[in-house]
Scaffold this active site. Structure first.
Site, PDB file in Angstrom:
ATOM      1  N   HIS A 137      -4.566  -0.030 -11.313  1.00 36.83           N
ATOM      2  CA  HIS A 137      -3.928  -1.343 -11.407  1.00 36.83           C
ATOM      3  C   HIS A 137      -2.538  -1.228 -10.795  1.00 36.83           C
ATOM      4  O   HIS A 137      -1.727  -0.422 -11.235  1.00 36.83           O
ATOM      5  CB  HIS A 137      -3.841  -1.756 -12.883  1.00 36.83           C
ATOM      6  N   HIS A 173      -5.316  -6.443  -6.555  1.00 37.18           N
ATOM      7  CA  HIS A 173      -4.295  -5.594  -7.174  1.00 37.18           C
ATOM      8  C   HIS A 173      -4.882  -4.583  -8.159  1.00 37.18           C
ATOM      9  O   HIS A 173      -4.148  -3.763  -8.703  1.00 37.18           O
ATOM     10  CB  HIS A 173      -3.225  -6.446  -7.869  1.00 37.18           C
TER      11      HIS A 173
END
Length: 189
Positions: free
Chosen positions: A102, A87
């Site tokens: 992110h 992620h």
């Protein structure tokens, strides 16, 4: 071979897996470009109880407006770090800039479900190259926000970081950006 077959052959590898096409746009080494298309938000608006916003660096959040789920490299550089949950990723750009991407808020708790990585630590990437994918529906079904943060994670290495992502195109009063639009300009003393 019909038109559809020609198009499919351009985006499918020999093993039958879909290949993600790169985005192309002009680049400069001191500029960070939008890795996804969407609405810009201030990092102050990003509410992450796990990761304080100050640790992200200096940059923007982008609320994706398309559901293609592809994140493109915002700079030329080398993949410096990846996460096991796919992620987030850090790119060490030319000139010493470190760029963090992110995906989502709290998405580390998803354990990687709905995320995949197209690159590995140490890979050289070009701006516009696909580096990660995410499933927006999986993020929302898990109850998390899908904001994509794109920051310079080492802002102290620069005398000034200019936020240039504002555009004249607005949605709900927020600037819209598309993949490859300039977001940040890092200036040295």
């Amino acid at each position: 071979m019909g038109l559809f077959d020609k198009i499919r052959s351009k985006i499918t590898s020999s093993d039958g897996k879909a290949e993600l096409p790169s985005a192309t746009f002009a680049t400069r080494p001191d500029v960070v470009y939008a890795p996804v298309s969407g609405m810009l938000v201030s990092l102050k608006e990003v509410k992450d109880e796990v990761l304080p916003v100050a640790l992200l660096g200096d940059g923007y959040g982008i609320l994706p407006t398309t559901n293609n789920g592809v994140v493109y490299a915002p700079v030329d550089g080398v993949i410096g770090a990846t996460t096991m949950t796919n992620h987030s990723i850090v790119i060490a750009a030319e000139g010493g800039m470190e760029v963090l991407i992110h995906i989502g808020i709290g998405t580390v708790n998803m354990g990687g479900k709905g995320f995949s990585r197209c690159v590995e630590t140490g890979d050289t990437v070009r701006a516009g190259q696909p580096i990660m994918t995410f499933n927006d529906d999986s993020i929302k079904q898990a109850g998390y926000e899908d904001v994509v943060c794109c920051t310079i994670s080492n802002p102290d290495a620069f005398s000034q970081i200019d936020h240039v992502g504002d555009t004249s195109t607005l949605l709900d009063g927020r600037p819209l950006v598309k993949i490859g639009d300039p977001l940040l300009v890092a200036r040295r003393a």
